[in-house]
Scaffold this active site. Structure first.
Site, short mmCIF file in Angstrom:
data_model
loop_
_atom_site.label_atom_id
_atom_site.label_comp_id
_atom_site.label_asym_id
_atom_site.label_seq_id
_atom_site.Cartn_x
_atom_site.Cartn_y
_atom_site.Cartn_z
N GLY A 21 -33.71 16.86 8.46
CA GLY A 21 -34.05 16.46 9.88
C GLY A 21 -32.74 15.99 10.78
CB ALA A 22 -29.09 16.89 9.95
CB SER A 23 -31.54 20.04 14.27
OG SER A 23 -33.14 19.28 14.73
NE ARG A 24 -35.20 16.50 18.12
CZ ARG A 24 -35.96 17.27 17.64
NH1 ARG A 24 -35.79 18.52 17.33
NH2 ARG A 24 -37.31 17.23 17.51
CB VAL A 73 -38.92 17.94 4.29
CG1 VAL A 73 -37.75 18.16 4.57
CG2 VAL A 73 -40.08 17.11 5.20
CG ASN A 99 -32.90 11.30 9.57
OD1 ASN A 99 -32.99 10.10 9.85
ND2 ASN A 99 -32.89 12.34 10.09
CE1 TYR A 171 -41.78 6.41 11.90
CE2 TYR A 171 -41.90 4.26 12.33
CZ TYR A 171 -40.97 5.36 12.23
OH TYR A 171 -39.70 5.28 12.26
CE LYS A 175 -39.62 6.76 8.79
NZ LYS A 175 -38.62 7.53 8.27
#
Length: 265
Positions: A21-24, A73, A99, A171, A175
């Protein structure tokens, strides 16, 4: 209190990192920090190819090494394909940052903020994206890390699990499960030289999730935090960098809040 941007030493020279999840947002910042510290980085993304390519371009322009890889993922085979590609390119996998987060709206009036209106489908969406996603990513990188007899796995959580100021049932439950996953992984994988830890952030200034948050809310958070300031994305990414480095070699199985002391689990 004035924040300063610290100069980051080459903590991760010759290390290889996957950030899901590293695009933004936070994921992009983590990827850029890792690359700036000397690592070669796989920028994982699901849908945002253009944004992921921009992250890679920024890293390369700054003299780092990175490439983007599209993979879901929640699909183990796609995670295994990504791990194989990273190993083929760089020869190893040293650090995994879990992430990635399924789509979510932090809306205090939403159905999933009350036990009377939350639906089980809300839970399953978050559990699949957060917990299943982390499990798949770990299973994908584990053969390489075990062969190396070393590795770091960092799970990203939220301080809402310690202080649910807004009751986001789906959520926060998902988590929270990462805490149990982290401890079990640390207990099993320590024998292979693999460290596993969790970092829990608060409302970060500023990400996609917090972009609608008013300055007044951030100011309120600052007044209730020992450091008297809201935690920035940059601050949080620096903490991830620290835990990814060899400086944290004696730390495993821990859940650490990165929120200026707002919560003290």
């Amino acid at each position: 209190m004035t924040q300063t941007n610290a100069v980051i030493p080459a903590f991760l020279l010759n290390k290889v990192v996957i950030v899901t999840g590293a695009s933004r947002g936070l994921g992009a910042q983590i990827a850029q920090k890792m690359a700036g510290a000397g690592a070669s980085v796989c920028v994982n993304y699901l849908n945002s190819q253009e944004a992921a390519d921009t992250v890679v371009a920024d890293i390369v322009a700054a003299g780092g090494q990175a490439f983007a890889y599209q993979a879901d993922v929640t699909e183990l085979e796609q995670m295994q394909g990504m791990a194989n590609e990273v190993t083929a390119r760089y020869g190893r996998i040293d650090i995994l940052v879990n992430n990635a987060l399924p789509s979510y709206q932090f809306n205090p009036s939403a159905d999933y903020t009350s036990i009377e209106t939350v639906q089980w489908s809300h839970f399953t969406q978050q559990i699949d994206g957060i917990v299943k996603g982390a499990v798949n990513a770990v299973q994908a990188v584990l053969p390489q890390m075990k062969a190396q007899k070393t590795g770091k796995i960092l799970n990203i959580s939220t301080n809402l699990v310690y202080n649910p100021v807004v009751t986001y049932y789906d959520y926060t439950t998902a988590k929270s499960a990462l805490i149990g996953l982290t401890r079990n992984l640390a207990a099993e994988l320590g024998q292979y030289g693999i460290r596993v830890n969790l970092l829990a952030g608060g409302l970060l200034k500023t990400t996609d999730a917090s972009r609608l948050t008013t300055e007044a809310v951030f100011d309120y958070i600052a007044t209730t935090t020992p450091l008297r300031q809201a935690t920035s994305v940059d601050d949080f990414a620096n903490s991830v960098l620290l835990m990814a480095s060899d400086l944290s070699a004696a730390i495993t199985g821990q859940s650490i809040a990165v929120d200026g002391g707002l919560t003290m689990p």
